[in-house]
Design a protein around this motif. Structure first.
Motif, PDB file in Angstrom:
ATOM      1  N   LEU A  43      -0.250   3.841  -3.006  1.00  0.00           N
ATOM      2  CA  LEU A  43      -0.479   5.251  -2.707  1.00  0.00           C
ATOM      3  C   LEU A  43       0.346   6.204  -3.580  1.00  0.00           C
ATOM      4  CD1 LEU A  43      -0.898   5.269   1.176  1.00  0.00           C
ATOM      5  CD2 LEU A  43      -2.654   5.420  -0.590  1.00  0.00           C
ATOM      6  N   PRO A  44       1.636   5.940  -3.855  1.00  0.00           N
ATOM      7  CA  PRO A  44       2.373   6.864  -4.734  1.00  0.00           C
ATOM      8  C   PRO A  44       1.783   6.969  -6.134  1.00  0.00           C
ATOM      9  CG  PRO A  44       3.906   5.497  -3.493  1.00  0.00           C
ATOM     10  CD  PRO A  44       2.548   4.918  -3.271  1.00  0.00           C
ATOM     11  N   ASN A  45       1.137   5.905  -6.608  1.00  0.00           N
ATOM     12  CA  ASN A  45       0.599   5.913  -7.968  1.00  0.00           C
ATOM     13  C   ASN A  45      -0.802   6.507  -8.058  1.00  0.00           C
ATOM     14  OD1 ASN A  45       2.548   4.502  -9.882  1.00  0.00           O
ATOM     15  ND2 ASN A  45       2.520   3.087  -8.162  1.00  0.00           N
ATOM     16  N   ILE A  46      -1.438   6.757  -6.923  1.00  0.00           N
ATOM     17  CA  ILE A  46      -2.756   7.386  -6.951  1.00  0.00           C
ATOM     18  C   ILE A  46      -2.735   8.740  -6.250  1.00  0.00           C
ATOM     19  CG2 ILE A  46      -3.911   5.142  -7.009  1.00  0.00           C
ATOM     20  CD1 ILE A  46      -4.626   5.539  -4.063  1.00  0.00           C
ATOM     21  N   ALA A  47      -1.529   9.217  -5.920  1.00  0.00           N
ATOM     22  CA  ALA A  47      -1.422  10.463  -5.145  1.00  0.00           C
ATOM     23  C   ALA A  47      -1.913  11.674  -5.923  1.00  0.00           C
ATOM     24  CB  ALA A  47       0.028  10.668  -4.698  1.00  0.00           C
ATOM     25  N   GLU A  48      -1.649  11.701  -7.236  1.00  0.00           N
ATOM     26  CA  GLU A  48      -1.954  12.908  -8.003  1.00  0.00           C
ATOM     27  C   GLU A  48      -3.435  13.275  -7.973  1.00  0.00           C
ATOM     28  OE1 GLU A  48      -1.325  14.727 -12.501  1.00  0.00           O
ATOM     29  OE2 GLU A  48      -0.425  12.819 -11.940  1.00  0.00           O
TER      30      GLU A  48
ATOM     31  N   LEU B  10       0.825  -1.203   0.000  1.00  0.00           N
ATOM     32  CA  LEU B  10       0.000   0.000   0.000  1.00  0.00           C
ATOM     33  C   LEU B  10       0.861   1.256   0.000  1.00  0.00           C
ATOM     34  CD1 LEU B  10      -2.837   1.267   0.261  1.00  0.00           C
ATOM     35  CD2 LEU B  10      -2.552   1.121   2.742  1.00  0.00           C
ATOM     36  N   ALA B  11       1.873   1.292   0.866  1.00  0.00           N
ATOM     37  CA  ALA B  11       2.682   2.492   1.035  1.00  0.00           C
ATOM     38  C   ALA B  11       3.635   2.726  -0.132  1.00  0.00           C
ATOM     39  CB  ALA B  11       3.465   2.413   2.340  1.00  0.00           C
ATOM     40  N   ARG B  12       4.196   1.667  -0.705  1.00  0.00           N
ATOM     41  CA  ARG B  12       5.246   1.826  -1.715  1.00  0.00           C
ATOM     42  C   ARG B  12       4.731   1.697  -3.146  1.00  0.00           C
ATOM     43  NH1 ARG B  12      10.701  -1.301  -0.412  1.00  0.00           N
ATOM     44  NH2 ARG B  12      11.241   0.014  -2.190  1.00  0.00           N
ATOM     45  N   HIS B  13       3.673   0.919  -3.344  1.00  0.00           N
ATOM     46  CA  HIS B  13       3.239   0.638  -4.714  1.00  0.00           C
ATOM     47  C   HIS B  13       1.902   1.271  -5.078  1.00  0.00           C
ATOM     48  CE1 HIS B  13       6.493  -2.248  -5.284  1.00  0.00           C
ATOM     49  NE2 HIS B  13       6.185  -2.765  -4.108  1.00  0.00           N
TER      50      HIS B  13
END
Length: 605
Positions: free
Chosen positions: A184-189, A179-182
């Motif tokens: 959330l960063p890809n849906i942050a925008e 969740l934290a590495r794969h």
């Protein structure tokens, strides 16, 4: 930022927000004294030279109090937005950490909260936690959380099946690290882009809570509290509500405009009128082709997170011509059709240097004219006719709706036209079929009925998105025959989308091969056996024929096509190509040679 500020709405929103932030910083330092100075001789006075917008029940200057209140109002809105964002993201991501059944319970809870009116949820939370600024902030934060939770869950589900997620699971990476590495960063925008709008909602909600007496309490004051105190005198001195009401409206408008503009700017360049644009075209390139029903130049479809399923695609369809768009699943064919038809789902954004239908540039007409042109001149036939036909309505009524809506035909005229169009696509007893429901028709009849629906107007362009995929070979041939007859008989052009290169080669006049969002080769259908791009040759080689040795395994293309979010610089087919060299680190241009044969490959040019 330059692109953002070129958009009038973005410039206005950014200016309003900047002014409000500036006031929050400097107003208490300059006007704090005037805001707290009690003047018994000026109680509840209207606008005057000494007090431009009047005074309150203690004779304090309302304009000064409004300016000073900007700090507390914006500060509480930021805090409420932060609470709502963090809680919503955690709640939306929780199903990815929990077992399946527990995750479903969480999702059901989020659905219930989303359906509950936000202000009522905020008021209920404020009553439970205690009236005042703290209760109002918690209430608005709780009210914002379900929206962020639903968005987070939707975005998480959209990438849950990505290859890199599957690989992490295969390596037994803990769920919280995935969740934290794969994830959330890809849906942050998109989450960040929604924060600006949430800030506007929080500010309006907090002002409403204070106005109702459930928010900030005296002696503290925010804009909502000022409205609450002034409301009793609004009929005597209307000017007492002007300052706080204007401040609430302008701040809320600023954050809403800024949030909308952030979302639009994420898709790429923005023109002065606020529309995404593509590369600049010279006047010589902008001359319409006389017989073209569709001209597309540098079409790009972008989704948040840098995902582009269609990349700088150029395509032309002429009268009485069927152009085949072929490629593996996931190459961007259907998204291309959706972009041409202006039906790309939110939050996808479409940009192009030019999209011209029947000689009309769709970017140069207003919304009503664009809808009228698309409704009358474009017919779309989708893969699954059951999704295009309403199962609760009769076939004739659904076809007739097209004629009544776009051509203003009467019910009798529309019904007669529906019977005639069904007969044109070789449906037997069309007068009887118009009285039937879609489930009473066979698959081939439903598909032909959808084609007839597209012909209820006078379409100049027909887009058929894999219309034969779910049909058996005999029915496929019937549908292909009908489509060919329609194109020849109406002078329309057609874009036929399929992953079956055999069907495309039989039906189409010209073929465009698509891979990873780009056109990699375009050639006449008769020249398919002389294809030059390695991907096109691999597609042809994997097609069995009567001479195929059945004792040997069928030919396949090794590897797999990259997902839209995984396409890197260079030739996207290089990892699967036996001819790849160092030159393939750069994207090859689509260059046209003799006979209109165009190919995008360094080794084939």
């Amino acid at each position: 930022m330059r692109r953002l500020l070129r958009n009038p709405a973005g410039l206005l929103g950014a200016s309003l927000v900047a002014v409000m932030v500036l006031l929050a910083l400097i107003a208490p330092l300059i006007w704090a004294g005037a805001a707290t100075r009690i003047d018994a001789g000026q109680i509840n006075q209207g606008a005057s030279g000494g007090h431009l917008l009047g005074t309150d029940a203690l004779g304090r200057d309302l304009l000064a109090r409004t300016l000073v209140a900007a700090r507390l109002t914006l500060g509480l809105a930021v805090l409420a937005t932060l609470i709502g964002t963090v809680c919503g993201i955690l709640l939306g991501a929780l199903p990815a950490l929990l077992p399946r059944r527990a995750g479903h319970v969480v999702i059901a809870g989020v659905d219930i909260l989303v359906a509950f009116p936000a202000l009522l949820l905020a008021m209920f939370t404020a009553v439970v936690t205690g009236l005042g600024a703290r209760g109002a902030v918690l209430g608005i934060g709780v009210a914002l959380a379900p929206t962020f939770a639903r968005l987070t869950h939707t975005l998480t589900a959209s990438i849950a099946d990505a290859d890199y997620i599957a690989a992490a699971r295969l390596l037994q990476v803990p769920r919280h690290r995935i969740l934290a590495r794969h994830i959330l960063p890809n849906i942050a925008e998109p989450l960040i882009l929604n924060t600006a709008q949430a800030m506007g909602s929080a500010l309006l909600g907090l002002s409403a809570m204070s106005f109702l007496g459930m928010g900030v309490q005296a002696p503290s004051y925010d804009w909502g509290r000022l409205l609450n105190e002034a409301f009793g005198h609004v009929y005597i001195t209307p000017s007492v509500v002007v300052a706080p009401a204007t401040a609430v409206a302008l701040a809320g408008l600023g954050f809403m405009l800024l949030g909308d503009t952030f979302a639009n700017a994420a898709a790429g360049p923005i023109s002065p009128d606020g529309k995404p644009v593509g590369p600049v075209i010279s006047p010589a390139q902008d001359t319409p082709l006389p017989d073209a029903v569709l001209e597309v130049r540098d079409l790009t479809v972008t989704f948040p997170g840098g995902i582009s399923p269609v990349r700088q695609l150029s395509l032309t369809v002429r009268e009485r011509e069927i152009v085949g768009l072929v490629g593996e699943s996931g190459s961007g064919k259907s998204m291309t059709a959706a972009a041409i038809g202006q039906i790309v789902p939110y939050p996808g954004l479409v940009a192009s240097a030019r999209t011209r239908l029947c000689g009309v540039d769709l970017d140069q007409v207003n919304g009503a004219e664009r809808r009228k042109l698309l409704g009358a001149s474009l017919a779309m036939v989708f893969q699954d006719p059951t999704s295009s036909l309403n199962p609760a309505l009769r076939v004739g009524g659904q076809l007739a709706e097209v004629a009544t809506l776009h051509d203003g035909a009467t019910r009798t005229e529309a019904r007669a036209r529906a019977v005639e169009r069904l007969a044109r696509v070789h449906i037997k007893e069309p007068a009887h079929v118009v009285r039937q429901h879609p489930h009473e028709l066979s698959g081939g009849m439903r598909q032909r009925a959808v084609i007839a629906m597209g012909l209820m107007g006078t379409p100049r362009l027909i887009i058929a998105d894999e219309p034969t995929t779910a049909l058996d070979v005999t029915v496929q041939r019937e549908v292909i025959k009908v489509l060919r007859e329609v194109v020849d008989g109406t002078r329309a052009g057609a874009l036929f989308i399929s992953h079956d290169i055999a069907v495309v080669s039989e039906l189409c006049d010209r073929i465009a091969v698509m891979y990873a969002g780009r056109i990699v080769e375009e050639l006449p259908a008769g020249a398919l056996r002389t294809a030059r791009h390695p991907y096109t040759r691999a597609l042809i080689g994997s097609l069995p024929d009567m001479d195929t040795d059945r004792s040997r395994p069928l030919a396949t293309i090794p590897g797999r096509q990259p997902a839209p979010g995984d396409v890197t610089d260079g030739c996207a087919f290089a990892d699967r190509c036996t001819l790849a060299t160092d030159r393939c680190a750069a994207v090859p241009e689509l260059r046209t040679g003799a006979g209109g044969h165009a190919v995008a490959c360094w080794e084939a040019q």
